[in-house]
Design an enzyme around this catalytic site. Sequence first.
Site, PDB file in Angstrom:
ATOM      1  N   ASP A 105       9.169   2.565   1.645  1.00 41.42           N
ATOM      2  CA  ASP A 105       8.011   3.313   2.135  1.00 41.42           C
ATOM      3  C   ASP A 105       7.893   3.030   3.635  1.00 41.42           C
ATOM      4  O   ASP A 105       7.405   1.977   4.039  1.00 41.42           O
ATOM      5  CB  ASP A 105       6.754   2.875   1.372  1.00 41.42           C
ATOM      6  CG  ASP A 105       5.499   3.614   1.845  1.00 41.42           C
ATOM      7  OD1 ASP A 105       5.539   4.215   2.938  1.00 41.42           O
ATOM      8  OD2 ASP A 105       4.488   3.578   1.119  1.00 41.42           O
ATOM      9  N   PHE A 116       0.851  -1.194   0.000  1.00 39.47           N
ATOM     10  CA  PHE A 116       0.000   0.000   0.000  1.00 39.47           C
ATOM     11  C   PHE A 116       0.882   1.238   0.000  1.00 39.47           C
ATOM     12  O   PHE A 116       1.768   1.378   0.841  1.00 39.47           O
ATOM     13  CB  PHE A 116      -0.921   0.027   1.229  1.00 39.47           C
ATOM     14  CG  PHE A 116      -1.851   1.210   1.221  1.00 39.47           C
ATOM     15  CD1 PHE A 116      -3.027   1.173   0.488  1.00 39.47           C
ATOM     16  CD2 PHE A 116      -1.538   2.375   1.911  1.00 39.47           C
ATOM     17  CE1 PHE A 116      -3.881   2.276   0.450  1.00 39.47           C
ATOM     18  CE2 PHE A 116      -2.390   3.483   1.879  1.00 39.47           C
ATOM     19  CZ  PHE A 116      -3.559   3.422   1.145  1.00 39.47           C
ATOM     20  N   LYS A 140       2.677   9.602   8.340  1.00 38.58           N
ATOM     21  CA  LYS A 140       1.914   9.226   9.551  1.00 38.58           C
ATOM     22  C   LYS A 140       2.444   9.758  10.886  1.00 38.58           C
ATOM     23  O   LYS A 140       2.003  10.797  11.350  1.00 38.58           O
ATOM     24  CB  LYS A 140       1.723   7.704   9.583  1.00 38.58           C
ATOM     25  CG  LYS A 140       0.770   7.237   8.474  1.00 38.58           C
ATOM     26  CD  LYS A 140       0.179   5.880   8.730  1.00 38.58           C
ATOM     27  CE  LYS A 140      -0.989   5.568   7.810  1.00 38.58           C
ATOM     28  NZ  LYS A 140      -0.632   5.027   6.505  1.00 38.58           N
TER      29      LYS A 140
HETATM   30  C1  LIG Z   1      -0.882   5.314   5.122  1.00 36.39           C
HETATM   31  C2  LIG Z   1       0.159   4.920   4.146  1.00 36.39           C
HETATM   32  C3  LIG Z   1       0.367   5.655   2.971  1.00 36.39           C
HETATM   33  C4  LIG Z   1      -0.522   6.807   2.570  1.00 36.39           C
HETATM   34  O1  LIG Z   1      -0.425   7.852   3.456  1.00 36.39           O
HETATM   35  P1  LIG Z   1      -1.495   9.077   3.361  1.00 36.39           P
HETATM   36  O2  LIG Z   1      -0.970  10.061   4.344  1.00 36.39           O
HETATM   37  O3  LIG Z   1      -2.835   8.502   3.703  1.00 36.39           O
HETATM   38  O4  LIG Z   1      -1.456   9.568   1.973  1.00 36.39           O
HETATM   39  C5  LIG Z   1       1.407   5.283   2.143  1.00 36.39           C
HETATM   40  N1  LIG Z   1       2.194   4.254   2.451  1.00 36.39           N
HETATM   41  C6  LIG Z   1       2.022   3.515   3.561  1.00 36.39           C
HETATM   42  C7  LIG Z   1       2.953   2.390   3.861  1.00 36.39           C
HETATM   43  C8  LIG Z   1       0.994   3.816   4.447  1.00 36.39           C
HETATM   44  O5  LIG Z   1       0.801   3.070   5.539  1.00 36.39           O
END
Ligand SMILES: *Cc1c(COP(=O)(O)O)cnc(C)c1O
Length: 388
Positions: free
Chosen positions: A220, A137, A249
Site C-alpha cells: 500500500d 491503515f 493521495k
Molecule cells: C490515506 C490512505 C488510505 C486511504 O485513502 P483514501 O483516499 O482516504 O481512501 C489507504 N492507505 C494508506 C496507506 C493511506 O495513507
Amino acid sequence: MIVTDTNAALAGRADEALLGNYRRAPIAFTHGEGCRLWDVEGNSYLDFTGGVAVSSLGHAHPALVRAISQQAQRYLHVSNLYQLPEQIEAAERLLRLTGLSKAFFCNSGTEANEAAIKLARKHLFPRFRILVAENGFHGRTMGSLAATGNPAYHEGFQPLPQGFTMCPYNDLSGWEFTEDVCAVLVEPIQGEGGVVPGRADFLKGLQDRCREHGALLMLDEVQTGIGRCGSMFAYQKLGLDPDVVTLAKGLGGGVPVGAMLSRYDALKPGQHGCTFGGNALSCAALNAVVPEVEKLLGHVEQVGAALRASLQQLPHVTEVRGEGLLIGVDLDIEARPVEEACRARGLLVNSVRAQTLRLAPPLVVSIEEVERVVKILRSTLDQIDPPS
Ligand SMILES: *Cc1c(COP(=O)(O)O)cnc(C)c1O
C-alpha cells in the site's frame, strides 16, 4: 464563487450542515500558490500538511492547471464502456515505472486497496486470508477497514469482512502463513500510524515468505508513493519487488485518482469496476503530475534530509522519522496544541498521533520555505508549556 463569510462563520455553517465525522480547523482558504495558502480573511500559511500528502505539486501548479483545463474543454467523462487514451497513457506510465503488468484505476486509496483485496482472492481462490500489519491503515470502506490494524477504527462497525489476520509490524516471527493465505498487504512506511518506517530486512523477509508460499506481496503506497519518500515508490529504496502496488493521495496532485497495479490480470469483465475510475479528467491530472514528480525526486531527498536534520535540533522533539518529505516528529508534549499554535503563526502541520506531528509538504517546497518553517516551529515549541 465569491466567499464573503469569515473563517468563524464558515465553521459555524459547517457544524450545521456537514456530517460530524471530521475534526476541522476553523479556517477556509480562497487560493494557494506552491506551498502557500491564503484564508478568507487574507491570512497566509505555509502548507506543510499538503492536504494529507496529496498536494504533490503544491497549489495552482501551472502544468497541472493547464492539463486539467485543456481536458475540461474537450471532455471529462465517457465511462469505461469506451477506450480512454488518457487512461491508457496513465497505465503505460505507471507500468513503466514499476515493471508491473496491469493497471486498474479508481478514485481513492481505499478503493485501490479493495481492488487489491479482490484481485488477490480471485487470483488464488479458494485461498482467501490476507495478512496485514498491526498499526496499519488501508482506508475506511469495509474491506480496507477490516485490513486496517487499528482496533479504534473498527469500534462499532462489526461484523467486518472476515479473512484478515493482524500481525506485528517489523517482527517477521509473528507472521504465520497458513494454507489459506493468498496475500500480504502492508505499507512500506506506516503513514497514519505515525510515520513508522518498515525495516528493510522485515519487508524483504515478508517478500521471501510470500514467494515461498505462493502468496502475493501487496504494498500500500497510497501515502508513500509518487515521490513522497524521495524515490518514485518507497519500495524502490528498500529493494523490494511487489506483486501489487496501490496508489492514490499524491497521484493526481489534488484531483481524485487511485490506482492498483498488478503483476496478474485476474479480474474478468463484470468482476470489478468503478464508474468514475480512470476518467479523462483524473488521468489528465495524473499524466501531468507524474512527469513533474520524476523531475523532483533529487530535490525531495535533499530538502527532506535538511528538514529532518533541523527538526532533530528543536526543543521537545524526541524522535524524527520518515523518508523524503514524509516526516513524523515525536514530541514529549501533546501534539494538538502545537498544531494549533503553529496555525496561529501561519504554519499548517497535522498531529497524526497524540504526541506526533506529521509533515508532508508539497514536493516543490524550497529550502528557504523549509528554513522558515523550522524557525516557526522552534519559536512555537520554545513558548509552549513544558511537559507536566
Ligand atoms: C490515506 C490512505 C488510505 C486511504 O485513502 P483514501 O483516499 O482516504 O481512501 C489507504 N492507505 C494508506 C496507506 C493511506 O495513507
